[in-house]
Design an enzyme around this catalytic site. Structure first.
Site, mmCIF file in Angstrom:
data_model
loop_
_atom_site.group_PDB
_atom_site.id
_atom_site.type_symbol
_atom_site.label_atom_id
_atom_site.label_comp_id
_atom_site.label_asym_id
_atom_site.label_seq_id
_atom_site.Cartn_x
_atom_site.Cartn_y
_atom_site.Cartn_z
ATOM 1 N N GLY A 14 0.843 -1.204 0.000
ATOM 2 C CA GLY A 14 0.000 0.000 0.000
ATOM 3 C C GLY A 14 0.870 1.242 0.000
ATOM 4 N N ILE A 154 1.116 2.840 6.587
ATOM 5 C CA ILE A 154 0.438 3.804 7.469
ATOM 6 C C ILE A 154 0.042 3.162 8.796
ATOM 7 C CG2 ILE A 154 -0.429 5.224 5.582
ATOM 8 C CD1 ILE A 154 -3.226 3.959 6.273
ATOM 9 N N ASP A 155 0.047 1.831 8.848
ATOM 10 C CA ASP A 155 -0.460 1.143 10.043
ATOM 11 C C ASP A 155 0.523 1.113 11.212
ATOM 12 O OD1 ASP A 155 -2.720 0.524 8.683
ATOM 13 O OD2 ASP A 155 -2.070 -1.477 8.073
ATOM 14 N N GLY A 198 -6.400 -0.472 10.321
ATOM 15 C CA GLY A 198 -5.601 -1.305 11.218
ATOM 16 C C GLY A 198 -6.238 -2.670 11.404
ATOM 17 N N GLU A 253 -10.191 -1.200 12.522
ATOM 18 C CA GLU A 253 -10.868 -2.155 11.618
ATOM 19 C C GLU A 253 -10.861 -3.573 12.172
ATOM 20 O OE1 GLU A 253 -8.201 -1.672 8.357
ATOM 21 O OE2 GLU A 253 -9.844 -1.363 6.955
ATOM 22 N N THR A 531 9.211 23.533 23.685
ATOM 23 C CA THR A 531 9.522 24.767 22.956
ATOM 24 C C THR A 531 9.698 24.432 21.489
ATOM 25 O OG1 THR A 531 11.250 26.375 22.457
ATOM 26 C CG2 THR A 531 11.941 24.466 23.718
HETATM 27 P P1 ATP Z 1 0.525 -3.064 3.330
HETATM 28 O O1 ATP Z 1 1.056 -2.910 4.732
HETATM 29 O O2 ATP Z 1 0.094 -1.791 2.741
HETATM 30 O O3 ATP Z 1 -0.467 -4.163 3.181
HETATM 31 P P2 ATP Z 1 2.389 -4.910 2.257
HETATM 32 O O4 ATP Z 1 3.790 -4.754 1.768
HETATM 33 O O5 ATP Z 1 2.204 -5.747 3.472
HETATM 34 O O6 ATP Z 1 1.808 -3.462 2.454
HETATM 35 P P3 ATP Z 1 1.237 -6.930 0.522
HETATM 36 O O7 ATP Z 1 0.140 -6.821 -0.467
HETATM 37 O O8 ATP Z 1 1.111 -7.903 1.618
HETATM 38 O O9 ATP Z 1 1.474 -5.457 1.062
HETATM 39 O O10 ATP Z 1 2.593 -7.269 -0.271
HETATM 40 C C1 ATP Z 1 2.984 -6.514 -1.412
HETATM 41 C C2 ATP Z 1 3.574 -7.437 -2.442
HETATM 42 O O11 ATP Z 1 4.711 -8.095 -1.889
HETATM 43 C C3 ATP Z 1 2.667 -8.559 -2.878
HETATM 44 O O12 ATP Z 1 1.760 -8.144 -3.874
HETATM 45 C C4 ATP Z 1 3.664 -9.589 -3.414
HETATM 46 O O13 ATP Z 1 4.078 -9.244 -4.703
HETATM 47 C C5 ATP Z 1 4.835 -9.401 -2.450
HETATM 48 N N1 ATP Z 1 4.763 -10.414 -1.375
HETATM 49 C C6 ATP Z 1 4.080 -10.332 -0.223
HETATM 50 N N2 ATP Z 1 4.232 -11.440 0.518
HETATM 51 C C7 ATP Z 1 5.008 -12.273 -0.199
HETATM 52 C C8 ATP Z 1 5.533 -13.586 -0.009
HETATM 53 N N3 ATP Z 1 5.267 -14.279 1.094
HETATM 54 N N4 ATP Z 1 6.313 -14.104 -0.964
HETATM 55 C C9 ATP Z 1 6.599 -13.408 -2.070
HETATM 56 N N5 ATP Z 1 6.131 -12.186 -2.317
HETATM 57 C C10 ATP Z 1 5.358 -11.601 -1.415
#
Ligand code: ATP
Length: 767
Positions: A14, A154-155, A198, A253, A531
């Site tokens: 995100g 942001i979380d 969250g 959330e 301050t």
């Molecule tokens: P947010 O906190 O906003 O959710 P995030 O980085 O946790 O951010 P995710 O959608 O979980 O967001 O992960 C972003 C991207 O990272 C995924 O779309 C995927 O491409 C990659 N990714 C996440 N987890 C894995 C994993 N276990 N193995 C390989 N790639 C991953």
């Protein structure tokens, strides 16, 4: 000569405010250190697809990025990267481009992906060799993948770091919304249930509750007891009985009950509105995506920039034996931590919540989290928890006094201190209008300046700017030390709690020194620095400085926009800060200033000449493709001769029509209106710590106080810890008295970073 390192930079997951500042910092720092930066567009999608989604970046490509929201290099959720084939394609693309290091800013998912990619790298390389795509010789330089992670989310949901890039911006949006809702809630005597983001992390809900003084909060990590319905209703009822006209409940959330069932805003609303119970006119507001939006607050810009710089350094220092780092922050210190550990701890929080092991979930969050949770409970359920009361003989009369200019967070600190005192059975007493008020109102109107706090009134101060109990710069010596000492005796104060800036620090020093002469001053005294100048020795952070930086950065963004829109223009902006260059420097860091002039460094003709030359070059290179304005920040006391106006005139004269310049003085605007959430939250936490420190002494401890250096202290954030330091130590070892600032400026390195990232030529400071 070793080949130039090629460093790829990527944002993923995100979007969060500050990601652009991260990219700018990495790109420019990489170039500064002789490397080639590449941006990977669209997150892992770009890594997997390659081609023109991997682009080499130049210095000017990231101009103005600090003040942009979202991520300009894009982000995407990428399914292909979950599969080995996707990660193989990513490895192929990196090697084809000759890239040997990767810096990723994203949430825990993105960092998990990064860690997996790194762990798998040797086998991916082998596969590329085995299937004949690259020869062993070609692959030799890429045997080890150098990855560094930064947390953009942001979380604020990653374990091991106090803040993630973007969390304070999101918190600012939430608090702003709650502040707006409060006005209507009060007007109609309504209740509002506000849902914030969250899913697994209650940081936003918790901090919003602390910052706004909400009545009740729900977070995933700490479900309330099984009787949460009764608990919430009794707190709300108590507040209503006290006369409160508004009720604010903040719900994350992912809020759950102890059995793991979801608690929804509608459930809470129905309860508050129940005609057989409270019967409140209740509305639900779901804040949704506005929480992500907009430009980054000053803190996130600083965090993104400093961590970006640190990431590039970490990449260059890495050897095959160093662990993969995630760049974190603990209190005020940027640190490297093993990425794996941070990701694993984060996953353990989610697992613990799933298993309903909530104590474990809380313990895996940083210590500030549970401390703030306790602070919240204490300030919302004031006097409801009788277990907190101290025995009668340990209860103290504690005087609260604000000294110096108003600063954001002063009222929040008083509110939290008073709440804590009331919970413990102490008597918190307001001394109005500083030492001047204390001394002047004595005599015919002895009670005018000293009054017990009224909780209902104080409870509404969480988000108020200024100083509700008044503040004054006068020192005790000016008000009359004897009068002050007599008044302390007259009112039988057992302790004094000061909140203020350098004058307050000076006041504590004077009171301590006068103890030999006036035994009534032998009471514990502590100072919470507040301050905007952030020039109090003994701490790296003062309440109000974050609010000030937000105001300054917002002001500069607007000025910069006007400078860009009209024609080539440089604005020279005069900042406050007394004889400390902190505000100017951090402001410069937040807006990407071309130059910053501080009192610590001074201003010389050589510096001005070098900066004029630099600006000429910069505008010459612009060639009309960008009309971006430039900013120079100068502290009000940087030089006796070169002020903002004069520097603007010198620039205009020397520019010979190539660009023009103006000066701008934001002045007292920098004190800010509504204090920033960070100032409010830290105010709560530090004020409670201060009263806890004072209460250790108890009553009638004159002899002990006289010999105990810890009986006159200043609380401070120093590096990665919050500490009390004896005033004796700080005044002797750490204070530059003539210049009213600490002897050493912890932010010197940040000044260098502003100069490097602004492309400023190196200069020699005046003798
Ligand atoms: P947010 O906190 O906003 O959710 P995030 O980085 O946790 O951010 P995710 O959608 O979980 O967001 O992960 C972003 C991207 O990272 C995924 O779309 C995927 O491409 C990659 N990714 C996440 N987890 C894995 C994993 N276990 N193995 C390989 N790639 C991953």
């Amino acid at each position: 000569m070793a080949a130039k390192k090629k460093i790829a930079i990527m944002t993923s997951g995100g979007d969060s405010p500050g990601m652009n500042g991260f990219v700018r910092a990495c790109v420019r720092m990489a170039i500064h250190l002789g490397c080639d930066p590449y941006c990977i567009y669209e997150g892992y999608e770009g890594l997997v697809r390659g081609g023109n989604l991997i682009r080499k970046m130049e210095w000017h490509d990231v101009r103005g990025w600090l003040s942009e929201g979202g991520t300009l290099i894009g982000t995407a959720r990428c399914m292909a990267f979950y599969e080995r084939a996707g990660r193989l394609a990513a490895a192929r693309n990196l090697i084809s481009e000759g890239i040997d290091a990767l810096i990723i800013c994203g949430g825990d998912g993105s960092l998990t992906g990064a860690d997996r990619f790194r762990a798998e790298w040797p086998s991916l390389i082998k596969e590329l060799e085995d299937n004949g795509e690259f020869t062993a010789q070609q692959l030799e330089p890429y045997r080890h993948l150098n990855i560094v992670g930064l947390v953009g989310s942001i979380d604020n949901d990653l374990s091991g770091t106090d803040a993630t890039i973007g969390c304070y911006s999101a918190l600012a949006r939430i608090c702003h919304a709650v502040d707006l809702i409060e006005a209507t809630a009060s007007s109609h005597s309504r209740a509002f249930v506000i849902e914030v983001m969250g899913r697994h992390c209650g940081w936003l809900a918790l901090m919003a509750g602390v910052a706004t003084g909400a009545d009740f909060i729900f977070i995933p990590e700490k479900p309330r007891a099984d009787n949460w319905r009764e608990e919430m209703c009794s707190i709300v009822e108590h507040h209503r009985k006290l006369g409160k006209r508004k009720t604010i409940v903040i719900i994350a959330e992912g809020a759950l009950d102890r059995e793991g069932n979801k608690i929804t805003p509608t459930m809470v609303k129905d309860l508050l509105a129940d005609k057989n119970g409270l019967g409140l006119d209740t509305r639900i507001t779901t804040l949704g995506h506005v929480q992500r939006g907009g430009t980054a607050v000053a803190y996130d810009r600083m965090l993104a920039t400093l961590q970006g710089v640190e990431a590039v350094k970490a990449v260059l220092e890495a050897t095959p034996d160093t662990p993969t780092w995630v760049i974190a922050i603990n209190e005020n210190k940027i640190v490297r931590k093993p990425l794996m550990q941070a990701v694993q701890d984060t996953k353990r929080v989610a697992k613990a919540i799933e298993n309903q092991d909530f104590d474990l979930a809380m313990s895996l969050r940083d210590s500030e989290f549970s401390e703030q949770y306790k602070s919240f409970m204490m300030t919302t359920a004031v006097q409801l928890n009788k277990d907190l009361l101290l025995p009668e003989k340990e209860r103290m009369r504690i005087g609260f006094i604000n000294v110096g200019a108003p600063a954001g967070g002063m009222n929040a600190a008083v509110r939290a201190g008073v709440a804590y005192c009331l919970s413990r059975g102490h008597e918190p007493i307001a001394i109005y209008n500083g030492f001047a008020g204390f001394a002047r109102h004595h005599g015919d109107k002895p009670l005018g300046a000293v009054r017990n706090f009224d909780w209902l009134e104080v409870d509404g101060w969480a988000s108020k700017g200024g100083s509700e109990i008044g503040t004054n710069r006068e020192l005790p010596s000016e008000s009359g030390m004897e009068t002050v000492a007599n008044l302390i005796e007259h009112y039988q104060f057992d302790a004094l709690f000061l909140i203020g800036g350098f004058e307050a620090f000076h006041a504590v020093s004077q009171l301590r020194k006068a103890r030999d002469q006036y035994p009534s001053l032998c009471i514990p005294i502590t100072l919470l620095p507040a301050t905007i100048s952030n020039n109090v020795p003994g701490t790296e952070y003062s309440l109000g400085s974050d609010t000030c930086l937000n105001e300054l950065v917002e002001y500069c963004d607007k000025i910069k926009q006007s400078a860009s829109a009209t024609r080539r223009r440089v604005f020279v902006i005069e900042t406050q800060g007394g004889r400390s260059g902190y505000v100017a420097t951090l402001g410069g860091l937040g807006v990407g200033a071309s130059a910053v002039y501080t009192p610590e460094e001074g201003v010389s003709l050589e510096m001005l000449a070098a900066d004029v030359r630099h600006l000429k070059e910069v505008f010459a290179q612009d060639k009309g493709q960008s009309r971006a304005g430039r900013l120079i920040l100068i502290n009000e006391k940087a030089s006796k001769v070169y002020n903002a106006r004069l520097i603007a005139e010198i620039l205009r004269e020397e520019a010979h029509g190539r660009f023009e310049s103006r000066e701008a003085i934001p002045g007292h605007m920098q004190q800010g209106g509504v204090p920033s959430p960070m100032d409010r939250c830290r105010a709560v936490r530090l004020a409670i710590r201060c009263i806890q420190h004072l209460e250790q002494y108890g009553r009638n401890v004159h002899n002990r106080v006289k010999t105990d250096p810890m009986s006159a202290t200043v609380i401070g954030i120093r590096g990665a810890s919050v500490v009390f330091t004896p005033i004796t130590k700080v005044e002797e070892d750490e204070t530059d008295w003539p210049n009213r600032r600490p002897k050493s400026a912890f932010w010197t390195e940040m000044k260098e970073i502003v100069d490097i990232l602004g492309g400023r030529p190196s200069h020699t400071a005046p003798e």
